[in-house]
Design a protein around this motif. Structure first.
Motif, PDB file in Angstrom:
ATOM      1  N   LEU A 339       0.839  -1.197   0.000  1.00  0.00           N
ATOM      2  CA  LEU A 339       0.000   0.000   0.000  1.00  0.00           C
ATOM      3  C   LEU A 339       0.875   1.249   0.000  1.00  0.00           C
ATOM      4  CD1 LEU A 339      -2.879  -0.949   2.447  1.00  0.00           C
ATOM      5  CD2 LEU A 339      -3.099  -0.245   0.058  1.00  0.00           C
ATOM      6  N   ILE A 340       1.915   1.206   0.879  1.00  0.00           N
ATOM      7  CA  ILE A 340       2.798   2.380   0.981  1.00  0.00           C
ATOM      8  C   ILE A 340       3.466   2.631  -0.371  1.00  0.00           C
ATOM      9  CG2 ILE A 340       4.967   3.220   2.034  1.00  0.00           C
ATOM     10  CD1 ILE A 340       4.094   1.610   4.566  1.00  0.00           C
ATOM     11  N   ARG A 341       3.944   1.506  -0.947  1.00  0.00           N
ATOM     12  CA  ARG A 341       4.653   1.640  -2.216  1.00  0.00           C
ATOM     13  C   ARG A 341       3.725   2.195  -3.308  1.00  0.00           C
ATOM     14  NH1 ARG A 341       7.815  -3.216  -5.188  1.00  0.00           N
ATOM     15  NH2 ARG A 341       8.439  -2.007  -7.002  1.00  0.00           N
ATOM     16  N   LEU A 342       2.537   1.618  -3.359  1.00  0.00           N
ATOM     17  CA  LEU A 342       1.557   2.016  -4.379  1.00  0.00           C
ATOM     18  C   LEU A 342       1.257   3.511  -4.279  1.00  0.00           C
ATOM     19  CD1 LEU A 342      -0.415   0.609  -6.481  1.00  0.00           C
ATOM     20  CD2 LEU A 342      -2.157   0.920  -4.702  1.00  0.00           C
ATOM     21  N   HIS A 343       0.965   3.937  -3.038  1.00  0.00           N
ATOM     22  CA  HIS A 343       0.609   5.338  -2.864  1.00  0.00           C
ATOM     23  C   HIS A 343       1.792   6.256  -3.073  1.00  0.00           C
ATOM     24  CE1 HIS A 343      -2.989   3.530  -1.105  1.00  0.00           C
ATOM     25  NE2 HIS A 343      -3.596   4.703  -1.396  1.00  0.00           N
ATOM     26  N   ALA A 344       2.978   5.824  -2.658  1.00  0.00           N
ATOM     27  CA  ALA A 344       4.176   6.647  -2.849  1.00  0.00           C
ATOM     28  C   ALA A 344       4.463   6.794  -4.339  1.00  0.00           C
ATOM     29  CB  ALA A 344       5.360   6.019  -2.126  1.00  0.00           C
ATOM     30  N   GLU A 345       4.348   5.657  -5.103  1.00  0.00           N
ATOM     31  CA  GLU A 345       4.594   5.699  -6.556  1.00  0.00           C
ATOM     32  C   GLU A 345       3.600   6.629  -7.237  1.00  0.00           C
ATOM     33  OE1 GLU A 345       6.609   1.349  -7.427  1.00  0.00           O
ATOM     34  OE2 GLU A 345       4.520   1.696  -7.966  1.00  0.00           O
ATOM     35  N   SER A 346       2.345   6.493  -6.796  1.00  0.00           N
ATOM     36  CA  SER A 346       1.307   7.336  -7.398  1.00  0.00           C
ATOM     37  C   SER A 346       1.634   8.805  -7.186  1.00  0.00           C
ATOM     38  CB  SER A 346      -0.064   7.056  -6.773  1.00  0.00           C
ATOM     39  OG  SER A 346      -0.363   5.717  -6.934  1.00  0.00           O
ATOM     40  N   LEU A 347       2.071   9.099  -5.937  1.00  0.00           N
ATOM     41  CA  LEU A 347       2.409  10.489  -5.630  1.00  0.00           C
ATOM     42  C   LEU A 347       3.552  10.983  -6.511  1.00  0.00           C
ATOM     43  CD1 LEU A 347       2.141  10.607  -1.730  1.00  0.00           C
ATOM     44  CD2 LEU A 347       0.729  11.865  -3.362  1.00  0.00           C
ATOM     45  N   CYS A 348       4.495  10.076  -6.822  1.00  0.00           N
ATOM     46  CA  CYS A 348       5.666  10.478  -7.602  1.00  0.00           C
ATOM     47  C   CYS A 348       5.338  10.625  -9.078  1.00  0.00           C
ATOM     48  CB  CYS A 348       6.784   9.440  -7.463  1.00  0.00           C
ATOM     49  SG  CYS A 348       7.546   9.505  -5.858  1.00  0.00           S
ATOM     50  N   HIS A 349       4.604   9.639  -9.607  1.00  0.00           N
ATOM     51  CA  HIS A 349       4.496   9.567 -11.056  1.00  0.00           C
ATOM     52  C   HIS A 349       3.186  10.087 -11.622  1.00  0.00           C
ATOM     53  CE1 HIS A 349       8.194   7.419 -10.938  1.00  0.00           C
ATOM     54  NE2 HIS A 349       7.671   6.414 -10.210  1.00  0.00           N
ATOM     55  N   GLU A 350       2.116  10.025 -10.880  1.00  0.00           N
ATOM     56  CA  GLU A 350       0.824  10.367 -11.480  1.00  0.00           C
ATOM     57  C   GLU A 350       0.400  11.793 -11.145  1.00  0.00           C
ATOM     58  OE1 GLU A 350      -2.036   7.432 -10.270  1.00  0.00           O
ATOM     59  OE2 GLU A 350      -0.674   5.804 -10.842  1.00  0.00           O
ATOM     60  N   ARG A 351      -0.475  12.210 -11.920  1.00  0.00           N
ATOM     61  CA  ARG A 351      -1.040  13.519 -11.596  1.00  0.00           C
ATOM     62  C   ARG A 351      -2.253  13.260 -10.714  1.00  0.00           C
ATOM     63  NH1 ARG A 351       0.157  17.985 -14.635  1.00  0.00           N
ATOM     64  NH2 ARG A 351      -1.967  18.756 -14.340  1.00  0.00           N
ATOM     65  N   ILE A 352      -2.110  13.570  -9.479  1.00  0.00           N
ATOM     66  CA  ILE A 352      -3.161  13.248  -8.513  1.00  0.00           C
ATOM     67  C   ILE A 352      -3.978  14.518  -8.258  1.00  0.00           C
ATOM     68  CG2 ILE A 352      -3.625  12.290  -6.191  1.00  0.00           C
ATOM     69  CD1 ILE A 352      -1.908  10.407  -7.717  1.00  0.00           C
ATOM     70  N   PRO A 353      -5.290  14.373  -8.218  1.00  0.00           N
ATOM     71  CA  PRO A 353      -6.096  15.546  -7.869  1.00  0.00           C
ATOM     72  C   PRO A 353      -5.693  16.034  -6.488  1.00  0.00           C
ATOM     73  CG  PRO A 353      -7.484  13.663  -8.481  1.00  0.00           C
ATOM     74  CD  PRO A 353      -6.112  13.195  -8.490  1.00  0.00           C
ATOM     75  N   PRO A 354      -5.600  17.321  -6.318  1.00  0.00           N
ATOM     76  CA  PRO A 354      -5.085  17.863  -5.043  1.00  0.00           C
ATOM     77  C   PRO A 354      -5.835  17.333  -3.826  1.00  0.00           C
ATOM     78  CG  PRO A 354      -5.512  19.617  -6.627  1.00  0.00           C
ATOM     79  CD  PRO A 354      -5.970  18.382  -7.288  1.00  0.00           C
ATOM     80  N   GLU A 355      -7.172  17.138  -3.950  1.00  0.00           N
ATOM     81  CA  GLU A 355      -7.926  16.683  -2.769  1.00  0.00           C
ATOM     82  C   GLU A 355      -7.537  15.254  -2.363  1.00  0.00           C
ATOM     83  OE1 GLU A 355      -9.231  17.310  -5.696  1.00  0.00           O
ATOM     84  OE2 GLU A 355     -10.542  15.691  -6.332  1.00  0.00           O
ATOM     85  N   LYS A 356      -6.940  14.486  -3.331  1.00  0.00           N
ATOM     86  CA  LYS A 356      -6.573  13.106  -3.033  1.00  0.00           C
ATOM     87  C   LYS A 356      -5.186  13.026  -2.394  1.00  0.00           C
ATOM     88  CE  LYS A 356      -9.669  10.177  -4.992  1.00  0.00           C
ATOM     89  NZ  LYS A 356     -10.015   8.834  -4.727  1.00  0.00           N
ATOM     90  N   ILE A 357      -4.383  14.034  -2.604  1.00  0.00           N
ATOM     91  CA  ILE A 357      -2.994  13.971  -2.137  1.00  0.00           C
ATOM     92  C   ILE A 357      -2.936  13.742  -0.628  1.00  0.00           C
ATOM     93  CG2 ILE A 357      -0.862  15.333  -1.828  1.00  0.00           C
ATOM     94  CD1 ILE A 357      -1.356  16.467  -4.626  1.00  0.00           C
ATOM     95  N   GLY A 358      -3.778  14.540   0.078  1.00  0.00           N
ATOM     96  CA  GLY A 358      -3.816  14.402   1.552  1.00  0.00           C
ATOM     97  C   GLY A 358      -4.191  12.967   1.953  1.00  0.00           C
ATOM     98  N   GLN A 359      -5.197  12.437   1.237  1.00  0.00           N
ATOM     99  CA  GLN A 359      -5.662  11.080   1.573  1.00  0.00           C
ATOM    100  C   GLN A 359      -4.535  10.064   1.359  1.00  0.00           C
ATOM    101  OE1 GLN A 359      -9.065   9.865  -0.802  1.00  0.00           O
ATOM    102  NE2 GLN A 359      -8.709   7.732  -0.103  1.00  0.00           N
ATOM    103  N   TYR A 360      -3.760  10.229   0.240  1.00  0.00           N
ATOM    104  CA  TYR A 360      -2.643   9.305  -0.035  1.00  0.00           C
ATOM    105  C   TYR A 360      -1.618   9.355   1.085  1.00  0.00           C
ATOM    106  CZ  TYR A 360      -4.040   7.870  -4.727  1.00  0.00           C
ATOM    107  OH  TYR A 360      -4.675   7.310  -5.789  1.00  0.00           O
ATOM    108  N   HIS A 361      -1.333  10.639   1.500  1.00  0.00           N
ATOM    109  CA  HIS A 361      -0.348  10.786   2.581  1.00  0.00           C
ATOM    110  C   HIS A 361      -0.816  10.081   3.847  1.00  0.00           C
ATOM    111  CE1 HIS A 361       1.677  14.387   0.524  1.00  0.00           C
ATOM    112  NE2 HIS A 361       2.539  13.360   0.571  1.00  0.00           N
TER     113      HIS A 361
END
Ligand code: ADP
Length: 549
Positions: A339-361
């Motif tokens: 899960l950590i890896r998935l979310h960290a990768e997403s944060l690095c490589h994808e364009r995440i909607p700003p409202e989702k960034i907090g949730q990923y963190h």
């Protein structure tokens, strides 16, 4: 094959040990029987010895008494004589000697008619020796004895008169018998005693007589515990050896030389039965003790064998548990890591909607917390196993620590829809290990979340009470069956319930928590929550000094 070989080996060993025990039991039995028979034979030898002593003693008595009788005749001697084919007490045997009738007549005339006169004694004696054949003879003879009464040994003379009155073949007319009886009563003060003595002598004489009728020549027998010896001349001796007790034990039938023995004196040799019984009892006791020790050894051996079998089974189970544990822990680690890896990768490589960034963190943070919880458990557990766990007590504000941990659970609780009730008393400070305390709270809270069902409700309380800090975490989840309650704090123990097995877990969380609480002078226990769920109560030693702080 690998499994069968040791089993065969065990069975062989078991059979060998059982065989050894059987042999030892048999040896013990043999030893017992040999000891018992050796006791019997040694007592028999002792009895033989006693019988020999007794026989020698009787022979000595016979020699003395028969020799003595050659020279004297005494009233008290238990000596009898065979005369005219019947046995009579030797002391009155002289009565039956024959003398000329003339002498008897003279004695009679001078006797009963005249007053006592010392010169008349020889006449009376002669008259007394007269053979009695008619009532007249008897009358004269008794009269002669009455004259002797004044002059001679009274007892012997009275015996003679009594004998003549009672036992002679010839009977006096009744009036004469009464006349003599009256005379006797007048003249003899101890008549009763003498009568008894005389009649007992005659009774014995008759019994000896009966025995003699069946015997030829010299012999020895036993009458009423006395030995009866009869010699070639018809002299009979009754002798009472000093018999210690009855019943004596017959030990020998050896017939000694000389007298013919009807019943051997060995019959009288005596060793108290109690002595033999006591010796046998002792041997029996030893035998039983031997058997008891053997039985004890069997039991101990069995227990030892059983213990080894149980230990090795337990060892195998533990090994299996550890293997499973490693697999479970690896699996548990993999999930948060992915899960950590998935979310960290997403944060690095994808364009995440700003409202989702907090949730990923937040997810990364939550999973990191969980990861470190699992890792801490494994590390603590491993240290505990190696006795390497070290607790560092320091003044710690448990209220703050608790709030902090709850904050770290906030997102997870919120995500899973839990209602959290906090009742944390402020400023609870004590000497505790903050890491250890955090781990306890983490494990209990993690379980409360994991084992909750539809009702997603958790209450956490922290308070000081009676010198202790009490942490209570209640849930309204699946609950714990009573019989499992005692075991859940043991290593690797998990419920078989599908509701439990469906959830991730390695079975060491509670065991670690309990040991950590113990290290801090406290404990953990579990109870049912009402109407459902569980309440875990952990205590930590309260520190008074810090209580105010
Ligand atoms: P696990 O990793 O399995 O959770 P633990 O040592 O933490 O290991 O717990 C041991 C077992 O105790 C669990 O598997 C579960 O059966 C039971 N258990 C612990 N906490 C709870 C709870 N709050 N509600 C119901 N069952 C629980």
């Amino acid at each position: 094959m690998n499994v069968r070989l040791p089993r065969l080996l065990y069975a062989g060993l078991l059979a060998l040990v059982a065989g050894l025990f059987v042999v030892t039991f048999l040896l013990n039995r043999n030893q017992y029987e040999a000891s018992i028979s050796s006791v019997e034979s040694s007592f028999n030898a002792a009895l033989d010895q006693q019988a020999k002593i007794l026989r020698d003693e009787i022979a000595q008595q016979e020699e003395n008494w028969f020799a003595h009788h050659q020279t004297t005749t005494e009233l008290d001697a238990d000596l009898f004589i065979v005369m005219r084919n019947s046995v009579v007490p030797s002391c009155i045997a002289g009565l039956l000697a024959t003398v000329p009738a003339q002498e008897a007549d003279k004695a009679f005339k001078q006797g009963i008619a005249t007053l006592p006169n010392p010169d008349a004694l020889p006449f009376f004696e002669q008259a007394a020796k007269r053979v009695v054949e008619t009532p007249d003879d008897l009358y004269r003879k008794i009269s002669a004895y009455f004259n002797m009464l004044e002059l001679d040994n009274k007892v012997q003379t009275v015996c003679c008169i009594l004998t003549l009155l009672d036992l002679s073949n010839v009977s006096l007319p009744e009036s004469q018998t009464a006349f003599f009886n009256t005379l006797l009563e007048e003249q003899v003060p101890d008549l009763g005693i003498i009568k008894a003595r005389t009649s007992s002598l005659w009774k014995t004489a008759r019994r000896i007589d009966q025995k003699l009728k069946r015997q030829k020549g010299a012999y020895r027998a036993v009458i009423d515990g006395q030995t009866l010896s009869v010699n070639e001349n018809g002299l009979a001796l009754l002798y009472s050896p000093d018999i210690q007790a009855t019943p004596p034990i017959l030990v020998t039938n050896a017939v000694p030389e000389g007298l013919h023995e009807e019943i051997v004196p060995g019959w009288m040799a005596y060793i108290p039965g109690a002595v033999i019984a006591e010796s046998k009892q002792k041997i029996r006791k030893q035998y039983r003790t031997g058997n008891a020790i053997l039985a004890l050894m069997i039991v101990l051996g069995g227990l030892l064998g059983g213990g080894i079998a149980i230990t090795s089974k337990r060892q195998r189970e533990l090994n299996a548990m550890k293997t499973e544990f490693i697999a479970t822990v690896s699996h548990e680690l993999r999930t948060p890591l992915s899960l950590i890896r998935l979310h960290a990768e997403s944060l690095c490589h994808e364009r995440i909607p700003p409202e989702k960034i907090g949730q990923y963190h937040r997810t990364i943070l939550t999973e990191t917390e969980r990861l470190s919880g699992i890792v801490n458990n494994v590390l603590d557990f491993s240290r505990m196993e190696r006795n390497k766990l070290q607790i560092h007590l320091e003044s710690t504000d448990l209220s703050v620590l608790c709030e902090h941990i709850l904050d770290s659970f906030h997102f997870r609780l919120e995500q899973d829809g839990f209602a959290l009730e906090r009742q944390i008393a402020p400023g609870i400070v004590t000497h505790a290990d903050p890491l250890a305390f955090s781990q306890i709270v983490f494990n209990l809270l993690d379980n409360a979340i994991k084992y909750s069902d539809e009702e997603k409700r958790i209450r956490i309380e922290l308070e000081r009470s009676a010198g202790q800090i009490i942490l209570r975490i209640s849930d309204w989840g699946i609950g714990i069956p009573d019989k499992l309650k005692k075991r859940i704090f043991d290593d690797f123990v998990r419920s078989d319930d599908s509701k439990v097995t469906a959830r991730r877990g390695s079975g060491i969380g509670l065991s670690v928590a309990r040991r950590l609480a113990g290290e801090m002078g406290g404990a953990i226990e579990v109870a049912d929550n009402q109407p459902k769920g569980s309440v875990f109560t952990a205590t930590v030693k309260g520190n008074d000094e810090a209580a105010g702080g």
